[in-house]
Motif scaffolding. Structure first.
Motif, short mmCIF file in Angstrom:
data_model
loop_
_atom_site.label_atom_id
_atom_site.label_comp_id
_atom_site.label_asym_id
_atom_site.label_seq_id
_atom_site.Cartn_x
_atom_site.Cartn_y
_atom_site.Cartn_z
N LEU A 50 79.72 29.46 -45.03
CA LEU A 50 80.58 28.96 -46.12
C LEU A 50 80.37 29.78 -47.39
N SER A 51 79.13 30.07 -47.73
CA SER A 51 78.82 30.86 -48.92
C SER A 51 79.42 32.26 -48.83
N THR A 52 79.30 32.89 -47.68
CA THR A 52 79.84 34.23 -47.50
C THR A 52 81.35 34.24 -47.57
N VAL A 53 81.97 33.23 -46.97
CA VAL A 53 83.44 33.13 -47.01
C VAL A 53 83.92 32.99 -48.45
N VAL A 54 83.24 32.17 -49.24
CA VAL A 54 83.66 31.94 -50.61
C VAL A 54 83.33 33.11 -51.54
N HIS A 55 82.11 33.61 -51.46
CA HIS A 55 81.65 34.61 -52.42
C HIS A 55 81.97 36.05 -52.04
N CYS A 56 82.12 36.32 -50.74
CA CYS A 56 82.31 37.71 -50.30
C CYS A 56 83.69 37.98 -49.71
N ASP A 57 84.41 36.94 -49.33
CA ASP A 57 85.77 37.06 -48.81
C ASP A 57 85.90 38.09 -47.69
N PRO A 58 85.17 37.90 -46.58
CA PRO A 58 85.28 38.87 -45.48
C PRO A 58 86.71 38.91 -44.94
N PRO A 59 87.18 40.07 -44.53
CA PRO A 59 88.56 40.21 -44.10
C PRO A 59 88.88 39.48 -42.79
N ASN A 60 87.85 39.28 -41.95
CA ASN A 60 88.09 38.60 -40.68
C ASN A 60 86.77 38.06 -40.12
N GLN A 61 86.89 37.35 -39.02
CA GLN A 61 85.73 36.72 -38.39
C GLN A 61 84.70 37.76 -37.95
N GLN A 62 85.17 38.89 -37.44
CA GLN A 62 84.27 39.94 -36.97
C GLN A 62 83.42 40.47 -38.12
N ALA A 63 84.03 40.72 -39.27
CA ALA A 63 83.28 41.20 -40.44
C ALA A 63 82.30 40.14 -40.93
N LEU A 64 82.71 38.89 -40.88
CA LEU A 64 81.84 37.79 -41.28
C LEU A 64 80.58 37.77 -40.41
N GLY A 65 80.77 37.84 -39.10
CA GLY A 65 79.63 37.85 -38.18
C GLY A 65 78.73 39.05 -38.37
N ALA A 66 79.34 40.22 -38.59
CA ALA A 66 78.55 41.44 -38.79
C ALA A 66 77.72 41.34 -40.07
N LEU A 68 76.61 38.66 -41.57
CA LEU A 68 75.53 37.67 -41.44
C LEU A 68 74.58 37.96 -40.29
N GLY A 69 74.96 38.89 -39.42
CA GLY A 69 74.11 39.18 -38.25
C GLY A 69 74.10 38.02 -37.27
N ILE A 70 75.24 37.34 -37.16
CA ILE A 70 75.36 36.20 -36.26
C ILE A 70 76.23 36.58 -35.07
N ASP A 71 75.75 36.33 -33.88
CA ASP A 71 76.48 36.57 -32.65
C ASP A 71 77.83 35.87 -32.70
N ARG A 72 78.86 36.50 -32.17
CA ARG A 72 80.21 35.93 -32.28
C ARG A 72 80.35 34.57 -31.61
N THR A 73 79.61 34.33 -30.54
CA THR A 73 79.68 33.02 -29.89
C THR A 73 79.08 31.95 -30.79
N VAL A 74 77.93 32.24 -31.38
CA VAL A 74 77.29 31.29 -32.30
C VAL A 74 78.17 31.10 -33.53
N LEU A 75 78.75 32.19 -34.02
CA LEU A 75 79.63 32.10 -35.19
C LEU A 75 80.82 31.19 -34.90
N THR A 76 81.37 31.28 -33.72
CA THR A 76 82.50 30.43 -33.34
C THR A 76 82.11 28.96 -33.43
N TYR A 77 80.94 28.61 -32.93
CA TYR A 77 80.47 27.22 -33.02
C TYR A 77 80.28 26.78 -34.47
N LEU A 78 79.74 27.66 -35.30
CA LEU A 78 79.54 27.31 -36.71
C LEU A 78 80.87 27.10 -37.42
#
Length: 165
Positions: A50-66, A68-78
């Motif tokens: 949530l913090s990254t989405v608000v403060h950094c505005d990643p262009p897509n889910q893949q950039a968000l996961g990269a 944060l260093g979160i696996d895409r499957t785990v990111l999907t659950y979050l």
């Protein structure tokens, strides 16, 4: 400590002690933050999304996961947990309709503000054993070290446009 030393003496810094130090601090940080974020969708990781989405505005889910260093499957659950809580939603990426961008809802922004207050208090408590100047220096040095460690082997950071100074 060696025989005859006192607790007032500074422990020896030796190769490997950085790992132990970071592990102890990270463990304490994680426990404090999870407790402070009790009831928050996804706990500490959900907060970071949530913090990254608000403060950094990643262009897509893949950039968000990269970032944060979160696996895409785990990111999907979050993201699913945040969406179920009404705090985030997926929208089509304006630059690539096949990709999804994660955005915070008004409720998500309100939750983030509340969480940031609790996080700030817990971080201050964790750093309370240091003077204000030392705490600020530690934060600054760790931020620089993290930015350096975040660089992939190529030397270019694909998330640099999202990184907050």
């Amino acid at each position: 400590m060696t025989k005859g030393s006192t607790t007032a003496e500074r422990p020896a810094v030796r190769p490997g002690s950085l790992g132990w130090d970071l592990g102890v601090v990270a463990g304490s940080y994680h426990a404090r933050m999870e407790a402070a974020l009790d009831g928050t969708a996804g706990g500490l990781r959900g907060f970071l999304v949530l913090s990254t989405v608000v403060h950094c505005d990643p262009p897509n889910q893949q950039a968000l996961g990269a970032h944060l260093g979160i696996d895409r499957t785990v990111l999907t659950y979050l993201i699913d947990a945040l969406a179920e809580a009404g705090e985030a939603e997926r929208i089509p990426d304006p630059g690539d309709r096949r990709a999804r961008k994660v955005v915070a809802t008004d409720a998500g922004r309100a939750r983030l503000a509340s969480c940031e207050e609790r996080i700030a208090a817990e971080e201050a408590a964790l750093l309370s054993g240091l003077g204000s100047a030392d705490a600020d220096q530690l934060r600054s040095l760790l931020h620089r070290l993290a930015a350096q460690a975040h660089q992939p082997a190529s030397g270019s950071n694909p998330c640099v446009s999202m990184d907050v100074p």
